[in-house]
Design a protein around this motif. Structure first.
Motif, PDB file in Angstrom:
ATOM      1  N   ASN A 193       0.818  -1.214   0.000  1.00 46.88           N
ATOM      2  CA  ASN A 193       0.000   0.000   0.000  1.00 46.88           C
ATOM      3  C   ASN A 193       0.852   1.263   0.000  1.00 46.88           C
ATOM      4  O   ASN A 193       0.530   2.244  -0.683  1.00 46.88           O
ATOM      5  CB  ASN A 193      -0.927  -0.002   1.214  1.00 46.88           C
ATOM      6  CG  ASN A 193      -2.121  -0.921   1.037  1.00 46.88           C
ATOM      7  OD1 ASN A 193      -2.368  -1.424  -0.052  1.00 46.88           O
ATOM      8  ND2 ASN A 193      -2.860  -1.152   2.111  1.00 46.88           N
ATOM      9  N   GLU A 194       1.937   1.257   0.779  1.00 49.23           N
ATOM     10  CA  GLU A 194       2.804   2.436   0.828  1.00 49.23           C
ATOM     11  C   GLU A 194       3.435   2.692  -0.543  1.00 49.23           C
ATOM     12  O   GLU A 194       3.511   3.837  -1.000  1.00 49.23           O
ATOM     13  CB  GLU A 194       3.895   2.244   1.887  1.00 49.23           C
ATOM     14  CG  GLU A 194       3.369   2.152   3.314  1.00 49.23           C
ATOM     15  CD  GLU A 194       2.641   3.396   3.752  1.00 49.23           C
ATOM     16  OE1 GLU A 194       3.207   4.500   3.627  1.00 49.23           O
ATOM     17  OE2 GLU A 194       1.481   3.275   4.199  1.00 49.23           O
ATOM     18  N   ASP A 195       3.895   1.633  -1.202  1.00 50.14           N
ATOM     19  CA  ASP A 195       4.477   1.786  -2.545  1.00 50.14           C
ATOM     20  C   ASP A 195       3.431   2.273  -3.539  1.00 50.14           C
ATOM     21  O   ASP A 195       3.710   3.132  -4.393  1.00 50.14           O
ATOM     22  CB  ASP A 195       5.066   0.459  -3.013  1.00 50.14           C
ATOM     23  CG  ASP A 195       6.293   0.051  -2.209  1.00 50.14           C
ATOM     24  OD1 ASP A 195       6.859   0.923  -1.517  1.00 50.14           O
ATOM     25  OD2 ASP A 195       6.675  -1.142  -2.258  1.00 50.14           O
ATOM     26  N   PHE A 196       2.209   1.720  -3.430  1.00 46.97           N
ATOM     27  CA  PHE A 196       1.133   2.106  -4.348  1.00 46.97           C
ATOM     28  C   PHE A 196       0.801   3.583  -4.198  1.00 46.97           C
ATOM     29  O   PHE A 196       0.680   4.312  -5.202  1.00 46.97           O
ATOM     30  CB  PHE A 196      -0.102   1.247  -4.069  1.00 46.97           C
ATOM     31  CG  PHE A 196      -1.286   1.578  -4.925  1.00 46.97           C
ATOM     32  CD1 PHE A 196      -1.401   1.062  -6.214  1.00 46.97           C
ATOM     33  CD2 PHE A 196      -2.300   2.412  -4.456  1.00 46.97           C
ATOM     34  CE1 PHE A 196      -2.503   1.376  -7.004  1.00 46.97           C
ATOM     35  CE2 PHE A 196      -3.389   2.724  -5.234  1.00 46.97           C
ATOM     36  CZ  PHE A 196      -3.496   2.208  -6.513  1.00 46.97           C
ATOM     37  N   MET A 197       0.659   4.050  -2.946  1.00 44.29           N
ATOM     38  CA  MET A 197       0.318   5.459  -2.732  1.00 44.29           C
ATOM     39  C   MET A 197       1.429   6.380  -3.213  1.00 44.29           C
ATOM     40  O   MET A 197       1.168   7.445  -3.793  1.00 44.29           O
ATOM     41  CB  MET A 197       0.010   5.698  -1.249  1.00 44.29           C
ATOM     42  CG  MET A 197      -1.344   5.168  -0.810  1.00 44.29           C
ATOM     43  SD  MET A 197      -1.811   5.635   0.881  1.00 44.29           S
ATOM     44  CE  MET A 197      -0.773   4.528   1.826  1.00 44.29           C
ATOM     45  N   GLU A 198       2.682   5.972  -3.005  1.00 46.36           N
ATOM     46  CA  GLU A 198       3.794   6.806  -3.457  1.00 46.36           C
ATOM     47  C   GLU A 198       3.803   6.927  -4.980  1.00 46.36           C
ATOM     48  O   GLU A 198       4.010   8.025  -5.523  1.00 46.36           O
ATOM     49  CB  GLU A 198       5.109   6.201  -2.965  1.00 46.36           C
ATOM     50  CG  GLU A 198       6.319   7.059  -3.284  1.00 46.36           C
ATOM     51  CD  GLU A 198       7.609   6.482  -2.743  1.00 46.36           C
ATOM     52  OE1 GLU A 198       8.667   7.090  -2.986  1.00 46.36           O
ATOM     53  OE2 GLU A 198       7.560   5.429  -2.080  1.00 46.36           O
ATOM     54  N   LYS A 199       3.557   5.816  -5.676  1.00 45.31           N
ATOM     55  CA  LYS A 199       3.543   5.849  -7.139  1.00 45.31           C
ATOM     56  C   LYS A 199       2.375   6.674  -7.674  1.00 45.31           C
ATOM     57  O   LYS A 199       2.476   7.301  -8.734  1.00 45.31           O
ATOM     58  CB  LYS A 199       3.467   4.423  -7.685  1.00 45.31           C
ATOM     59  CG  LYS A 199       4.742   3.617  -7.470  1.00 45.31           C
ATOM     60  CD  LYS A 199       4.581   2.207  -8.016  1.00 45.31           C
ATOM     61  CE  LYS A 199       5.849   1.384  -7.782  1.00 45.31           C
ATOM     62  NZ  LYS A 199       5.692  -0.016  -8.267  1.00 45.31           N
TER      63      LYS A 199
END
Length: 270
Positions: free
Chosen positions: A201-207
């Motif tokens: 989720n953290e990677d998804f939100m950053e992207k």
């Protein structure tokens, strides 16, 4: 829906209350829709998949009135009860595998009353202080059957902007990556509880250009660091606004699934 009425009760109150007749634009001499008519109208909306279009039209009305999604968004989920199913262990295993139990296949009347999409889960709640002042060593786990309503609200006006329906046992965190985030919000911050904290989720939100304000989890077998405690406390002040939305739906509207199947449950929750 606002009064949590069954179709039969709706028919009775339309006949009985002038306020209900005025709401529908009916006169004393007009024909009143019966319970089957109400059911058929909702069923046709369900089969047509109309709820997404209706929700988008309502959201457009809000935006045109000046209620733009602002100040970031808050994600959460709540359980929605459905009539409990009494199934054997073998039938439950078949349902988990996506199969129709053998003894249901030749009984269409029984099959039509069996909800194959709702699931059992455990609802955890904080243990209450006992009469002698002591606190139990563990929280309470309450069995729950039904569905789960996932929502994303804007921080400014607390209107639901994105939503999704799943069975009760579905993971909260995974839904974040399934269209719950609103890219039209004027701010990029996203608040959510620890269920939504994961590397994916953290990677998804950053992207996607979002700023994570998701609560951090307590380290396993270690005390929570003071700086994380303070950070989570500050986030809770904002994140708690989504609880007001669920409180309105459950206490005032009495949100409950009376129908069978996730398609109808989605229509009802939507």
């Amino acid at each position: 829906t606002l009064n949590n009425l069954s179709d039969e009760r709706t028919e009775y109150l339309i006949n009985d209350r002038l306020s209900f007749m005025r709401f529908l634009g009916l006169g004393l001499s007009d024909r009143v829709p019966d319970a089957k008519t109400v059911w058929l109208f909702r069923e046709r909306l369900t089969q047509a998949g109309a709820i997404e279009g209706l929700f988008n039209r309502f959201d457009t009305t809000l935006r045109n009135a000046g209620y733009l999604p602002m100040s970031g968004q808050i994600l959460d989920a709540t359980l929605v009860a459905a009539p409990k199913q009494r199934n054997s262990n073998a039938e439950k295993d078949d349902l988990r595998e996506g199969r129709i139990p053998q003894n249901w296949q030749d009984k269409p009347a029984k099959l039509s009353h069996k909800d194959r999409h709702a699931r059992w889960t455990l609802k955890f709640t904080k243990a209450k202080r006992q009469d002698d002042g002591t606190m139990p060593s563990s929280d309470l786990a309450i069995p729950f059957f039904g569905y789960k309503s996932h929502v994303s609200i804007d921080r400014k006006y607390r209107f639901v902007r994105k939503w999704k329906t799943t069975h009760a046992a579905a993971s909260d965190g995974a839904r974040l990556r399934e269209g719950l985030l609103d890219k039209t919000n004027t701010a990029s911050s996203v608040w959510a509880d620890t269920a939504y904290r994961s590397k994916a989720n953290e990677d998804f939100m950053e992207k996607q250009g979002f700023v994570s304000k998701v609560h951090r989890k307590k380290p396993q077998l270690k005390p929570m660091p003071r700086h994380i405690q303070r950070s989570n406390a500050g986030k809770s002040v904002i994140r708690s606004r989504v609880e007001h939305v669920f409180a309105d739906q459950k206490s005032q509207m009495g949100l409950f699934i009376r129908t069978v199947g996730i398609t109808r449950a989605t229509m009802r929750i939507g």
